[in-house]
Design a protein around this motif. Sequence first.
Motif, PDB file in Angstrom:
ATOM      1  N   PRO A  64     -68.249 -22.721  61.499  1.00 45.47           N
ATOM      2  CA  PRO A  64     -67.225 -23.660  61.014  1.00 45.47           C
ATOM      3  C   PRO A  64     -67.799 -24.677  60.036  1.00 45.47           C
ATOM      4  N   TYR A  65     -69.116 -24.949  60.133  1.00 46.40           N
ATOM      5  CA  TYR A  65     -69.738 -25.918  59.235  1.00 46.40           C
ATOM      6  C   TYR A  65     -70.016 -25.321  57.855  1.00 46.40           C
ATOM      7  N   CYS A  66     -69.698 -24.051  57.695  1.00 43.17           N
ATOM      8  CA  CYS A  66     -69.671 -23.419  56.374  1.00 43.17           C
ATOM      9  C   CYS A  66     -68.227 -23.262  55.900  1.00 43.17           C
ATOM     10  N   ALA A  67     -67.374 -22.759  56.792  1.00 42.59           N
ATOM     11  CA  ALA A  67     -65.991 -22.453  56.406  1.00 42.59           C
ATOM     12  C   ALA A  67     -65.192 -23.710  56.108  1.00 42.59           C
ATOM     13  N   ILE A  68     -65.375 -24.776  56.899  1.00 43.67           N
ATOM     14  CA  ILE A  68     -64.532 -25.965  56.751  1.00 43.67           C
ATOM     15  C   ILE A  68     -64.805 -26.704  55.444  1.00 43.67           C
ATOM     16  N   PRO A  69     -66.069 -27.064  55.120  1.00 42.79           N
ATOM     17  CA  PRO A  69     -66.262 -27.747  53.834  1.00 42.79           C
ATOM     18  C   PRO A  69     -65.862 -26.892  52.648  1.00 42.79           C
ATOM     19  N   GLU A  70     -66.037 -25.565  52.754  1.00 38.15           N
ATOM     20  CA  GLU A  70     -65.600 -24.707  51.653  1.00 38.15           C
ATOM     21  C   GLU A  70     -64.088 -24.783  51.489  1.00 38.15           C
ATOM     22  N   GLN A  71     -63.353 -24.797  52.602  1.00 34.18           N
ATOM     23  CA  GLN A  71     -61.903 -24.894  52.497  1.00 34.18           C
ATOM     24  C   GLN A  71     -61.480 -26.223  51.867  1.00 34.18           C
ATOM     25  N   ILE A  72     -62.127 -27.316  52.295  1.00 33.76           N
ATOM     26  CA  ILE A  72     -61.794 -28.618  51.725  1.00 33.76           C
ATOM     27  C   ILE A  72     -62.083 -28.623  50.227  1.00 33.76           C
ATOM     28  N   ALA A  73     -63.215 -28.023  49.838  1.00 29.68           N
ATOM     29  CA  ALA A  73     -63.577 -27.971  48.425  1.00 29.68           C
ATOM     30  C   ALA A  73     -62.554 -27.182  47.618  1.00 29.68           C
ATOM     31  N   VAL A  74     -62.087 -26.073  48.168  1.00 28.73           N
ATOM     32  CA  VAL A  74     -61.085 -25.265  47.458  1.00 28.73           C
ATOM     33  C   VAL A  74     -59.781 -26.051  47.332  1.00 28.73           C
ATOM     34  N   GLU A  75     -59.404 -26.779  48.365  1.00 29.13           N
ATOM     35  CA  GLU A  75     -58.203 -27.623  48.276  1.00 29.13           C
ATOM     36  C   GLU A  75     -58.325 -28.616  47.124  1.00 29.13           C
ATOM     37  N   LYS A  76     -59.502 -29.194  46.960  1.00 30.86           N
ATOM     38  CA  LYS A  76     -59.697 -30.162  45.876  1.00 30.86           C
ATOM     39  C   LYS A  76     -59.531 -29.501  44.507  1.00 30.86           C
ATOM     40  N   LEU A  77     -59.959 -28.250  44.376  1.00 32.20           N
ATOM     41  CA  LEU A  77     -59.771 -27.536  43.109  1.00 32.20           C
ATOM     42  C   LEU A  77     -58.287 -27.344  42.812  1.00 32.20           C
ATOM     43  N   TYR A  78     -57.529 -26.971  43.826  1.00 26.96           N
ATOM     44  CA  TYR A  78     -56.091 -26.769  43.635  1.00 26.96           C
ATOM     45  C   TYR A  78     -55.382 -28.086  43.316  1.00 26.96           C
ATOM     46  N   LEU A  79     -55.735 -29.154  44.021  1.00 28.92           N
ATOM     47  CA  LEU A  79     -55.070 -30.440  43.795  1.00 28.92           C
ATOM     48  C   LEU A  79     -55.380 -30.981  42.401  1.00 28.92           C
ATOM     49  N   HIS A  80     -56.598 -30.745  41.924  1.00 29.05           N
ATOM     50  CA  HIS A  80     -56.928 -31.146  40.548  1.00 29.05           C
ATOM     51  C   HIS A  80     -56.073 -30.372  39.551  1.00 29.05           C
ATOM     52  N   GLN A  81     -55.880 -29.073  39.801  1.00 30.48           N
ATOM     53  CA  GLN A  81     -55.048 -28.269  38.908  1.00 30.48           C
ATOM     54  C   GLN A  81     -53.600 -28.752  38.928  1.00 30.48           C
ATOM     55  N   ALA A  82     -53.127 -29.187  40.103  1.00 32.29           N
ATOM     56  CA  ALA A  82     -51.754 -29.695  40.197  1.00 32.29           C
ATOM     57  C   ALA A  82     -51.574 -30.930  39.327  1.00 32.29           C
ATOM     58  N   LYS A  83     -52.600 -31.800  39.263  1.00 32.94           N
ATOM     59  CA  LYS A  83     -52.514 -32.976  38.391  1.00 32.94           C
ATOM     60  C   LYS A  83     -52.441 -32.556  36.928  1.00 32.94           C
ATOM     61  N   VAL A  84     -53.227 -31.578  36.569  1.00 31.14           N
ATOM     62  CA  VAL A  84     -53.219 -31.084  35.180  1.00 31.14           C
ATOM     63  C   VAL A  84     -51.840 -30.518  34.832  1.00 31.14           C
TER      64      VAL A  84
END
Length: 453
Positions: A64-84
């Motif tokens: 989980p200490y690999c999967a969870i931060p990766e998921q959070i990081a991917v969410e940040k990529l999507y949210l940045h794209q939503a702002k664009v």
Amino acid sequence: MKKLKYFIPALALTGALASALADPTGNVIDEVAWVVGDEPIYKSEIEEMYQQAQYDGMTFKGSPYCAIPEQIAVEKLYLHQAKVDTIEPSESAVQSSVDQRLNFFINNMGSRERVEQQFRKPLPQIREQLVELMRNQYTIQQVQQSLTKDVKATPAEVRKYYASLPADSVPMVPQQVEVQIITLSPPVPQQEIDDVKARLRDYAERVNSGEAEFSTLAFFYSEDPGTRTQGGELGFRNKSDFVPEFSAVAFNLSEPGKVSKIVETEYGYHIIQLIEKRGEQANLRHILLRPKVRQADLDSSVVRLDSLRAEIVRGHINFDEAARYVSQDKDTRNNKGIMTNNSTGSSRFEMQDLPASVARRVETMQPGDISQAFIMMDERKNREVVAIVRLTNRIPAHRANLADDYALLKNMYEGKAREDILKRWVEQKIKDTYVRIEPGWSSCEFQYQGWIK
């Protein structure tokens, strides 16, 4: 992790919001685990998301200490794209999901007070933070839908996909049935309606005079299970979110706190209180009461449908015609009484997807059989009706094939095509984004390539 549509679990508490919900102060000196762009991911976020995932019964592939931060990081990529792309979710959908989540908490923990104790915060503050969470999740889904909107399989592509599947990868389709239904809704006695209206008038007078709080009366007396535990509160919604009769009265209320006249809808009788208006949206409370059908009228409808069944069995009328001219179920009467599975849009049901009363009858029937009349609960209106059902078809469990399961295979192909598009998009964004993973957090087999620069 357990997933719903696309990547984000719709009701999971993720990222900083999970940490904020559980942290009583919000002021923690923390360790940075990842940095994505100019946004850090803190160790506390990962720990709190892990705790919440355990509460929700989620599982992980790998650590989980690999999967969870990766998921959070991917969410940040999507949210940045939503702002664009200036993508914003529907506020009514966000509020509806927040209501569902709060109901889930209250029902599982037993009371509002226990929810507040669990998160060490008052419910309004929990709601506010859940709104941010749900808004992010709907935003991410909209970005994903925008990226995959052109995915549409042709018959040739589905055939090619099916042919490429190894034999042990072709899914098993459980036994399914197709069912027709005819229902009668016995009339409610006028005296029962009058009694319900009298109770609602009494509630309204007590609120308007200051004798009682609307939310308290809703909690004790409303027959809407989805809102009574919230004191009848519906959350900020648009006019189109309600049936027209309800909206016509609710959105004409102008003075917060005052109670409306009695409103009749297909669900029963309501009184409504305005809490607040924001532009085109309004936050409302309501109390719903449903007049009850007399047992004698239910019994009379049972006799009537048993007589109709006898006429169908004798061949004097067929089931399709009877459904059209006799049934009072507006969702099926114009479709020969054919029941439709709301989850799939198909006429096929697995047994557990049928209403329980229907499934019990169908279980021992053969195709062509028509049940005796029985009393069942109309779950949409939460009132008793009388029905007969005909088993049209029983499809045994089998490996999926193109002839019988084209829609299933088409959905599988399109789902894989969407996953491939999103995976390629994420990996390209990773290449174009500054990422730093602190020592101790990078020895992982990640889902996506390119995190380690």
